[in-house]
Scaffold this motif. Structure first.
Motif, PDB file in Angstrom:
ATOM      1  N   GLY A   1      -8.291   2.313  -3.397  1.00 59.15           N
ATOM      2  CA  GLY A   1      -7.537   1.720  -2.832  1.00 59.15           C
ATOM      3  C   GLY A   1      -6.605   2.911  -2.525  1.00 59.15           C
ATOM      4  N   PRO A   2      -5.187   2.675  -2.451  1.00 57.86           N
ATOM      5  CA  PRO A   2      -4.187   4.482  -1.947  1.00 57.86           C
ATOM      6  C   PRO A   2      -4.394   5.384  -3.146  1.00 57.86           C
ATOM      7  N   TYR A   3      -4.479   6.517  -3.153  1.00 55.91           N
ATOM      8  CA  TYR A   3      -4.876   7.602  -3.950  1.00 55.91           C
ATOM      9  C   TYR A   3      -3.577   8.040  -3.912  1.00 55.91           C
ATOM     10  N   ALA A   4      -4.091   9.599  -4.525  1.00 56.66           N
ATOM     11  CA  ALA A   4      -4.015  11.462  -4.494  1.00 56.66           C
ATOM     12  C   ALA A   4      -4.715  12.090  -5.031  1.00 56.66           C
TER      13      ALA A   4
ATOM     14  N   GLY B   1      -5.567   7.233  -8.816  1.00 55.51           N
ATOM     15  CA  GLY B   1      -5.800   6.298  -7.302  1.00 55.51           C
ATOM     16  C   GLY B   1      -6.265   5.251  -7.608  1.00 55.51           C
TER      17      GLY B   1
ATOM     18  N   CYS C   1       0.924   6.672  -6.125  1.00 55.73           N
ATOM     19  CA  CYS C   1       0.039   7.886  -6.835  1.00 55.73           C
ATOM     20  C   CYS C   1       0.599   9.236  -7.047  1.00 55.73           C
ATOM     21  N   ASP C   2       1.417   9.191  -5.413  1.00 51.80           N
ATOM     22  CA  ASP C   2       1.734  11.002  -4.987  1.00 51.80           C
ATOM     23  C   ASP C   2       2.776  10.988  -6.289  1.00 51.80           C
TER      24      ASP C   2
ATOM     25  N   GLN D   1       0.502   3.583  -3.297  1.00 55.63           N
ATOM     26  CA  GLN D   1       0.509   5.049  -2.658  1.00 55.63           C
ATOM     27  C   GLN D   1       1.940   6.393  -2.998  1.00 55.63           C
ATOM     28  N   GLU D   2       2.771   5.790  -3.025  1.00 56.47           N
ATOM     29  CA  GLU D   2       4.061   6.770  -3.407  1.00 56.47           C
ATOM     30  C   GLU D   2       3.914   7.152  -4.786  1.00 56.47           C
TER      31      GLU D   2
ATOM     32  N   ASP E   1       1.299  -1.562  -0.231  1.00 53.46           N
ATOM     33  CA  ASP E   1      -0.162  -0.392   0.451  1.00 53.46           C
ATOM     34  C   ASP E   1       1.057   1.869   0.157  1.00 53.46           C
ATOM     35  N   THR E   2       1.858   1.108   0.630  1.00 56.02           N
ATOM     36  CA  THR E   2       2.950   2.927   0.757  1.00 56.02           C
ATOM     37  C   THR E   2       3.953   2.567  -0.669  1.00 56.02           C
TER      38      THR E   2
END
Length: 151
Positions: A57-60, A43, A29-30, A26-27, A22-23
């Motif tokens: 899930g993860p998103y920016a 995302g 996405c960022d 996320q990175e 997940d990290t």
């Protein structure tokens, strides 16, 4: 930043096994949101267990109320069923569109396959009308192929 240099950064992020999946997502996405000016929301949605729905899930980007999307609903839900890329130059022209923000003008959704199974997708919203090209599609397919290696 050009897609070629972004590819190297994506690979670097994803190969860092000291971080959780997940990290790393996320990175990713960022990174994409910060470096591609027409990527205003980036995302991932993933199949929610055995249910015929997607789960955010993860998103920016701005928070969204759309944390669960039934298969077939909206652009993301349609991609979950079709297994095909979906590029929407003008979201207002789509009958089956779920609005996340009034500022969104265009969307691209690319399915994410692991061992031939569609397990999710990357979803990009843009506040710029008709910004997505074949280069965006190929780049996002590359991102998903790299992500599939860590899932």
């Amino acid at each position: 930043m050009q897609f070629d240099s972004l590819k190297k950064e994506v690979i670097s992020i994803l190969k860092d096994a000291s971080k959780s999946t997940d990290t790393r997502l996320q990175e990713t996405c960022d990174l994409l949101k910060a470096n591609v000016k027409h990527y205003d929301w980036v995302g991932f949605y993933f199949k929610n267990g055995d249910k015929n729905e997607l789960k955010l899930g993860p998103y920016a980007g701005e928070p969204t109320d759309h944390t669960i999307i039934p298969f077939g609903k909206g652009i993301c839900g349609q991609v979950a069923v079709s297994n095909q890329n979906f590029v929407v130059p003008d979201v207002k022209a789509q009958d089956n569109y779920i609005a996340c923000s009034i500022t969104v003008k265009a969307e691209i959704v690319i399915p994410l396959f692991v061992n031939g199974e569609n397990i999710g997708q990357i979803d990009i919203d843009s506040n710029t009308p008709d910004p997505f090209t074949k280069a965006d599609e190929r780049f996002l397919e590359f991102v998903n192929a790299e992500i599939a290696k860590i899932l």
